[in-house]
Design an enzyme around this catalytic site. Structure first.
Site, PDB file in Angstrom:
ATOM      1  N   GLU A 153       0.802  -1.224   0.000  1.00 24.25           N
ATOM      2  CA  GLU A 153       0.000   0.000   0.000  1.00 24.25           C
ATOM      3  C   GLU A 153       0.834   1.273   0.000  1.00 24.25           C
ATOM      4  OE1 GLU A 153      -0.917  -2.727   1.519  1.00 24.25           O
ATOM      5  OE2 GLU A 153      -3.002  -3.061   0.948  1.00 24.25           O
ATOM      6  N   HIS A 159     -11.718  -4.921   9.297  1.00 22.31           N
ATOM      7  CA  HIS A 159     -12.209  -4.795   7.918  1.00 22.31           C
ATOM      8  C   HIS A 159     -13.556  -4.091   7.861  1.00 22.31           C
ATOM      9  CE1 HIS A 159      -9.114  -7.755   6.944  1.00 22.31           C
ATOM     10  NE2 HIS A 159      -9.371  -7.620   5.672  1.00 22.31           N
TER      11      HIS A 159
END
Ligand SMILES: Cc1ncc(C[n+]2csc(CCOP(=O)(O)OP(=O)(O)O)c2C)c(N)n1
Ligand SMILES: Cc1ncc(C[n+]2csc(CCOP(=O)(O)OP(=O)(O)O)c2C)c(N)n1
Ligand SMILES: [Mg+2]
Ligand SMILES: [Mg+2]
Lengths: 327, 354, 327, 354
Positions: free
Chosen positions: A60, A129
């Site tokens: 990322e 999440h």
């Protein structure tokens, strides 16, 4: 009027912008070949080819670093961070680099880029999440922050974000992906404007300010409250930065009561910011305490039964407002 | 029973000594004007640094600064090899690279002094020197990020087919942060025209790199992990750097993908202006001072037939430049208060609400 | 009464806790051999040896990961993150791992660890080395958040943090390091309590809530306001989580006016949280708008002249409160 | 002009086929009871996974799940080699390791169903299975972090001299994230008793690892970057895994520091319950199904003289266990609402104010 899911609106928006401007490029994990793990970006690879639509390693920092470097040298990248929780692994690039570099260089550089990410709960994915972290981004000067609640806004605001010369963090709500919406029949591109809230229901008794999935719950709550004689005005903030305080203050001037409905954990959310602005600038308009309806200050539990009572529900919105108004 | 490795006491570790000068580098096929240019660049960096240090001692410098005395050959060798439209990404220790890319001394000095005529209007300071018009795409003060950012510029070059190369400079200590790994792998997988240059000066801030790194050569010994060739170059010899840089830049420009170069060098001073650098063994400091890139290069140019007077002229001119820059900086006004609220956004404002 | 700098209090606190409990260990970049880049941890290596005081590579994720794994298996680590801005490079470990793992495992694991970090501006370091990011931590459920303003609190609250069974992010203010303070003559260890604000000046007209460096400015401002006939009560929050709302609400009940003085950028700071709590729970106590005095929502500029007008000054506090009270 | 590498279309890449079974592994010096234990573990994992999949199809499973069918030999081989007080750190794909460490099937199944009698009371779910009393120190759902966390446990062992080892399991895709790099370097520099185990199943979520990685063997080809030996093991052969695990654990326990092992394997299903896995070439899937670790191990045990009936008994017993666990899970009540506000803090509360 065409009907479209919030999910399909994502690829539609990206395609519209890639057609509109050859400098628009798109990168992320599993976004090209696989069409995205939320199936939001299917078809883009075959339509625009592997130069402009590109898969990445699980890196990322590298993804957002690439977006940043590309933006400063002439491209207009859209980068996907699969779940907004993962912004934490590249937060340095977001908060320290992308957000600050224009200011630090006295305006020498621009960062016309968009970071798209799937935000919010409801999928029983558990605490890593499911977070709503739009307030992380809002707290950092130099980032624009958008969170649409409808398919039309996904297209319009994503287009506006891509065309904006500044970095925009674009929070898509996972629980909105399957929802269907009608699209306006406008000729040409659908392009919205950042920094405009939308009054989604007019009302005179209380103002409810909500974002993303919570807009739909606030609307449902408003219908129930209406049946009880409480006429709520519901505002979809849409854009946290820039923030349309004018629309909010005007509504509070009319209703004299403010409630915010936030999915993020309780402390230091955008609701607190809006509440504070109102407590400072519209204090004399207020007829009673400002109420914030939020997720409690806990990580999100995974079990469906638990998740459902943690995130603000229609019922909680109704009860809180009813009790406050009747107090 | 598990055991711990030995821990070095402060400053008590084994000195790491430089190798000998490779005099055969004089025979490298480098045009004399380029050599003279590199000599000038090195002097510019050195003399500018000295002045910055003096101004700091006079209490004129705003905040911190990280000088590169001793590491000039890396900046000079690369800048001389780069195309004007190539991009440099540097760290907080970025004065050298900023100067080498041709940015004026006056605006840099004024920035150190926090003045309105500073390169960044006083808003960035010593650690963030940037001049987009010179391809100086920023100095980054948090370890690691800019290696990833350099890839983004390289991606633009690749998409647009311009042949530009992005060069990222960083220290030995930076090879242990996650972003280093992500950037290298990403560059290779995307076949990007990025050149990664590790300036191994043997220390993080105060801790010897050997105490923090699993391999002896912090960058070169990691190259294979990214499918790259292991390359070590004498970072105190501008000629050696130039040749390595030309190779890597040409490879990147031709679609050959990224390179990782480790330049071995040493900083003469402490880590930042606040640091006397006493954690370093005397013997080590001494040996590296004797291996100073500038006198070595001076000797080489003489040996190549350059006249002493020509070199003296370069020093004089450079000193004058530094004097002028100092005057320019000291004469600068303080930045206008309203600039605080400017340039968050591309419209010049910092407005976040209506 | 002994006199001590805020800087020296750090090593004193760590030494006290390492003597008190053999499970306390300390790690960070340049903290052992070099004694810390802010010279806060000198002497610890020679006193406690290289097993318990240990230098690390420049690997913030590895540092905090090690602290987390050590805490869950029986040590009580103190980890230094050199500048609080660098929390961004390890934010995943802080916000997603350390903060949530106890909850996600239904209490199977404990994380008795402290992350110490140098926070705040005033050193002309620019936007990447000067931030006040205590609100980043406050927004994440599962973290305790402390920011002392005096040497005594550095010792007392750091001791409390080390002994606390939960993870604490401990923000030391860089501009406080050189300040000298008197220490109380208590026999034995100096140990404070998390979650207790301190009324540092009593007053009846307005309540000023401040943190860390801003406490000193608020106190100076209060003296100036007193000379003008405005009697301010000044509260040092000290601990953002747990938050001593009782002390704040009691003060507002008395003064009817609230002002917060925050060094962090404007949006979504702890000031907004406190303002919102008061606007909800003490609404009827308030005699006027709630004022937040903050750094504007911009990155911090490097030049001293600019930095000084960006961070709230004594003068700004005085002017804002004077104007609000006289309005 | 820079160029881009070729891009594979969805599912069109070259298949990566398994090597042949190494039958000579039958001769490895492994005690028969250990072999039978590994057989049982593999069956437990397989049969449990199948049931979890069935319950998902019945709409009973809460949220997502990531199964390990095909990768059982890695979990079994390591668990059989570990000391009871060693520590396991797993990913969201952690059912296999949790079972292998001896955690009861009932609580795991109940957790998948979001029940009060779940291992985590329903609060963690499939991706966060943890049982401290079994040394199962958590399943981590964000790529990379737990490699760093495992080092911390290893540090405790080192400081306290207990000889415990921390083992971190992770996927091939995880080798490209920064935390991987930081954890490996840190472990080596601190000489920690950490064993890093890459389960290379050839894919990230849907993207082939070869498209995202600069080297052919994502872990093994990086070992040298951390001063470690390059080790590849057949992840579909429990015997091979066991031997490699024993070696690495012994080295770590004896103060020899960390190891990095790459186990080559394959997942039979998709990445998660939502994924049919159609991006994989048929030929590849077929070849790996034929290389299924369980039938292969079954054959090996027969060849080693174990009676078919003994193996059948293990399967029967395991099936009964799975049935029981299913009943236990399905019978579980939903978690109490008040648990939402519990266990943020060590005092059991979530109170953040007075
Ligand atoms: C993420 C991060 N961690 C720590 C620091 C503090 N820091 C600044 S410079 C430095 C040492 C860097 O060493 P190296 O990479 O060798 O570069 P050098 O200073 O020697 O040029 C450290 C630890 C930082 N700026 N960013
Ligand atoms: C930081 C981060 N980025 C992305 C993801 C989303 N994600 C979950 S699993 C996965 C693939 C991981 O692949 P690998 O490491 O090979 O493990 P496998 O699933 O094959 O076991 C990805 C990208 C994540 N969880 N965390
Ligand atoms: Mg260095
Ligand atoms: Mg994999």
């Amino acid at each position: 009027m065409a009907e479209l899911t919030y999910r399909s609106a994502v690829a539609a928006a990206i395609a519209q912008e890639m057609e509109n401007d050859p400098d628009v490029v798109f990168l992320g994990e599993d976004v090209a070949g696989a069409g995205g793990v939320f199936k939001t970006t299917g078809g883009l690879l075959s339509q625009f080819g592997p130069v402009r639509v590109r898969d990445t390693p699980i890196s990322e920092q590298a993804i957002l670093g690439a977006a940043m470097g590309a933006a400063m040298t002439g491209l207009r990248p859209i980068a996907e961070i699969m779940f907004s929780d993962f912004l934490a692994v590249c937060w340095d690039i977001v908060a320290n680099e992308i957000a600050k570099s224009r200011y630090m260089t006295a305006g020498q550089m621009s960062f016309p880029l968009v970071v798209r990410t799937a935000n919010g709960g409801g999928s029983r994915f558990g605490a890593q999440h499911s977070q709503s972290v739009e307030n992380w981004a809002m707290a950092v000067p130099g980032l624009k922050v958008v969170a649409p609640s409808t398919a039309a806004d996904v297209i319009g605001l994503l287009a506006a974000a891509v065309r904006d010369p500044d970095p925009v963090v674009f929070f898509e709500h996972k629980s909105c992906y399957p929802m269907k919406f009608e699209l306006p029949d406008t000729p040409g591109d659908l392009v919205g404007r950042l920094g405009e809230a939308r009054v989604v229901r007019e009302g005179g008794d209380v103002t409810i300010v909500a974002l993303a999935l919570m807009v739909h719950r606030a609307l449902d709550a408003a219908e129930q409250l209406a049946a009880e004689g409480i006429d709520a005005e519901v505002i979809d903030v849409r854009s946290l930065v820039p923030l349309d305080t004018r629309t909010i203050l005007a509504s509070v001037a009319k209703t004299s009561r403010l409630f915010t409905v936030e999915e993020n954990p309780r402390l230091c959310g955008w609701g607190a910011e809006i509440a504070s602005i109102v407590a400072e600038e519209a204090f004399w308009d207020l007829d009673g305490p400002i109420g914030r309806i939020t997720t409690p200050h806990v990580p999100l539990p995974a079990a469906g039964t638990l998740e459902d009572i943690t995130i603000p529900s229609v019922e909680r919105v109704v009860t809180t407002i009813r009790e406050a108004v009747q107090a | 029973m598990t055991t711990m490795p030995a821990h070095d006491e402060y400053g008590s570790h084994e000195p790491v000594l430089p190798g000998p000068v490779d005099h055969s580098n004089a025979e490298l096929p480098i045009e004399l004007p380029v050599r003279l240019q590199m000599y000038r660049m090195q002097q510019e960096i050195r003399l500018f640094s000295k002045r910055a240090h003096d101004l700091f001692l006079q209490g004129l410098v705003n905040g911190t600064s990280h000088l590169s005395a001793g590491q000039e050959a890396v900046a000079a060798g690369f800048a001389a090899a780069m195309r004007p439209d190539d991009w440099t990404f540097a760290t907080y220790r970025g004065h050298a690279h900023t100067l080498a890319r041709g940015v004026g001394m006056g605006p840099i000095m004024a920035e150190l002094l926090g003045r309105a005529n500073g390169l960044l209007g006083g808003k960035g300071g010593s650690m963030h020197l940037t001049s987009v018009e010179h391809g100086m795409m920023g100095s980054y003060a948090i370890i690691g990020a800019h290696l990833c950012v350099a890839n983004g510029a390289a991606w633009t070059s690749q998409v647009k087919g311009t042949g530009q190369v992005a060069v990222a400079f960083f220290g030995d200590g930076t090879t242990n942060i996650g972003a280093f790994h992500e950037a290298l792998n990403f560059a290779k997988v995307w076949n990007l025209p990025t050149v990664f240059v590790c300036e191994n000066n043997l220390y993080m801030e105060y801790t010897p790199i050997a105490q923090a790194t699993a391999v002896p050569n912090p960058a070169a010994d990691r190259a294979a992990a990214y499918g790259l060739e292991s390359m070590i170059v004498d970072g105190n010899d501008a000629d050696a750097v130039l040749v390595a840089a030309r190779d890597a830049l040409a490879r990147a420009r031709d679609g050959g993908g990224p390179s990782l170069i480790e330049a071995q060098t040493y900083r003469h001073g402490g880590h930042s202006r606040a640091d006397p650098g006493t954690y370093r063994p005397d013997e080590e400091v001494q040996a590296w001072l004797e291996r100073d890139p500038i006198p070595m290069y001076h000797q080489r140019l003489l040996q190549l037939g350059v006249d002493e007077s020509e070199l003296a002229r370069i020093v004089t001119e450079t000193t004058e430049q530094v004097d002028l820059a100092t005057q320019e900086a000291v004469a600068g006004t303080m930045p206008a208060p309203e600039s605080v609220l400017q340039d968050v956004w591309a419209d010049g404002s910092s407005t976040w609400r209506n």
